[in-house]
Design an enzyme around this catalytic site. Sequence first.
Site, PDB file in Angstrom:
ATOM      1  N   GLY A 147       1.010  -0.977  -0.395  1.00  0.00           N
ATOM      2  CA  GLY A 147      -0.240   0.466   0.024  1.00  0.00           C
ATOM      3  C   GLY A 147       0.628   1.125  -0.634  1.00  0.00           C
ATOM      4  O   GLY A 147       2.106   1.265  -0.551  1.00  0.00           O
ATOM      5  N   SER A 148       0.532   2.522   0.678  1.00  0.00           N
ATOM      6  CA  SER A 148       0.970   3.576   0.679  1.00  0.00           C
ATOM      7  C   SER A 148       2.719   3.183   1.470  1.00  0.00           C
ATOM      8  O   SER A 148       2.377   2.925   2.505  1.00  0.00           O
ATOM      9  CB  SER A 148      -0.383   4.832   0.832  1.00  0.00           C
ATOM     10  N   GLU A 157       5.566  -3.198   0.692  1.00  0.00           N
ATOM     11  CA  GLU A 157       5.606  -2.897  -0.599  1.00  0.00           C
ATOM     12  C   GLU A 157       4.541  -2.111  -0.623  1.00  0.00           C
ATOM     13  O   GLU A 157       3.919  -1.966  -0.313  1.00  0.00           O
ATOM     14  CB  GLU A 157       5.262  -4.091  -0.989  1.00  0.00           C
ATOM     15  N   CYS A 168       1.545   0.372  -8.449  1.00  0.00           N
ATOM     16  CA  CYS A 168       2.158   0.841  -7.997  1.00  0.00           C
ATOM     17  C   CYS A 168       3.992   0.624  -8.103  1.00  0.00           C
ATOM     18  O   CYS A 168       4.591   1.439  -7.998  1.00  0.00           O
ATOM     19  CB  CYS A 168       3.161  -0.580  -6.523  1.00  0.00           C
TER      20      CYS A 168
HETATM   21  C1  UN1 Z   1       3.754  -5.342 -11.513  1.00  0.00           C
HETATM   22  O1  UN1 Z   1       2.778  -4.108 -12.027  1.00  0.00           O
HETATM   23  O2  UN1 Z   1       4.227  -5.914 -11.948  1.00  0.00           O
HETATM   24  O3  UN1 Z   1       0.938  -2.622  -6.286  1.00  0.00           O
HETATM   25  C2  UN1 Z   1       2.731  -5.472 -10.373  1.00  0.00           C
HETATM   26  C3  UN1 Z   1       1.446  -2.957  -6.958  1.00  0.00           C
HETATM   27  C4  UN1 Z   1       1.984  -3.941  -7.104  1.00  0.00           C
HETATM   28  C5  UN1 Z   1       2.415  -5.232  -8.129  1.00  0.00           C
HETATM   29  C6  UN1 Z   1       1.874  -4.971  -9.900  1.00  0.00           C
HETATM   30  N1  UN1 Z   1       2.115  -4.583  -5.705  1.00  0.00           N
HETATM   31  O4  UN1 Z   1       0.947  -2.591  -7.841  1.00  0.00           O
END
Ligand code: UN1
Length: 500
Positions: free
Chosen positions: A231-232, A253, A287
């Site tokens: 998330g953020s 992440e 992300c």
């Molecule tokens: C990708 O674009 O390879 O939140 C996956 C997201 C990531 C997943 C992206 N956790 O966009």
Amino acid sequence: MSDIQSLLKTLGVPSQKGGDLTVFSPIDGTAIGQLRQHNNGEIEGVIAASQSAFKQWRNIPAPRRGELVRLWGEELRHVKEDMGRLITWEVGKILQEGIGEVQEAIDMCDLCVGQSRQLFGKTIASERPGHRIMEQYHPLGPVGIITAFNFPCAVFAWNAANALICGDPIILKPSEKSPFSGLATLAALHRAIENFGSDAPDGLAQAIIGGVDQSKELVHSPNIPLISATGSTEMGRSVAVAVAQRFGKRILELGGNNAMIVSEHADLDLAIRAIVFGAVGTAGQRCTTLRRLFVHSRVKTTLIDKIKTAYASLNIGNPLNENTLIGPLIDRQAYEQFQAGCAQATSEGGKQLIGGERVLGEDYPDAYYVSPSVFDMPGQTACMKQECFTPILYIVEYNDFDRAIEMHNDVPQGLSSCIISDNMREVEQFLSASGSDCGMANVNIGPSGAEIGGAFGGEKETGGDRETGSDAWKNYMRRTTNSINYSSDMPLAQGISFGD
Ligand code: UN1
């Protein structure tokens, strides 16, 4: 019964009438269902069940645990199209991407089936005669998985497939904006558990429904040794502090704010394809979305012309329609962020080249479709250093390659990055110790759409952790170092003589 209601039923996640959480479709803003949020007492029960499941699951041989994940992959294959459709309804990403997300979960299961036979440690030479040192990886305990709205199926599977083969029960806390897709992915796992038999204990795979308060219960619990949260950066900072306070482990992440360098030696046709998918795929709500573009001055005009042409041909609309490439933003708040992001870029001297409008407002008054925006910026200004989770692409010109790398790295985030260049020296410099400072650095590929075989994650405010492939499984286990004496002597390390 409406389309979506029968879909929810087919996937084993019927709407709970009278539930206190209403879930809306970003496609048209209508309510697609309700769920009941968990209270603290219920969450304690879930955690206790997870702990008792752990006592059984950790003793099941890992390749047998892999068999459960194989069955999960099979179940997901059976419902791939329907699951993809649900993701589209709930998240607003186009059908291709919704189905692709389920494929990613299936791939993850396949990866983890093999990995379940490869949970290995090292054997290390001992300095003492008749001694051996080895390390083992053991199951860790219940894993709390807090997912974001934009990848409700795949990111859950990244974590759960790893956790399950590693001997850990899981507790999912899906985003309150897209809980049904996560629950449908979990329902497929429950069907797999049923077919798997009694080796799988009750409480092996559970979910709690709710928002920040429910997440906090997981994050603060000393009985959840690992929290994996997507998330953020703001959310991650509070999770990191709370988990560190109790000496728990975490996988974070967080925000990406990813960039691309398009060099004077780039294949521009290749660049444009990478730029368009990277910047507007999932309506800029990944992300890994491409947000910053550093372009050599010699190719800037040509590239901008190509970007304008490509953007003008993008179909924005209902993501369930086959020819749509850009669906809606998740909600009104995202639209307000988009507006604020565009306004800030303008106030910092940016020139909007295309997009930046709300569109289809008449057809969908309660949904938020926008035309992706591209700004020509005078340099890397303040707005480019924060992640605006909407489709805004900032272009900055460069002349000196070292300066391009310097600007590329001069942001608080560090998830994904890429260079488009056919020049070997530039490419190698970008990948070197003094090149991109991100967790992922790609060549002649955009920053998004990573394959699950590689470790996924980033540095700095992105969190520093890794999920999915490579050796990410180690994060879901505890390591022990074992020193074994098979001699009849008792030599001490460092040659210490202690009263002998
Ligand atoms: C990708 O674009 O390879 O939140 C996956 C997201 C990531 C997943 C992206 N956790 O966009």
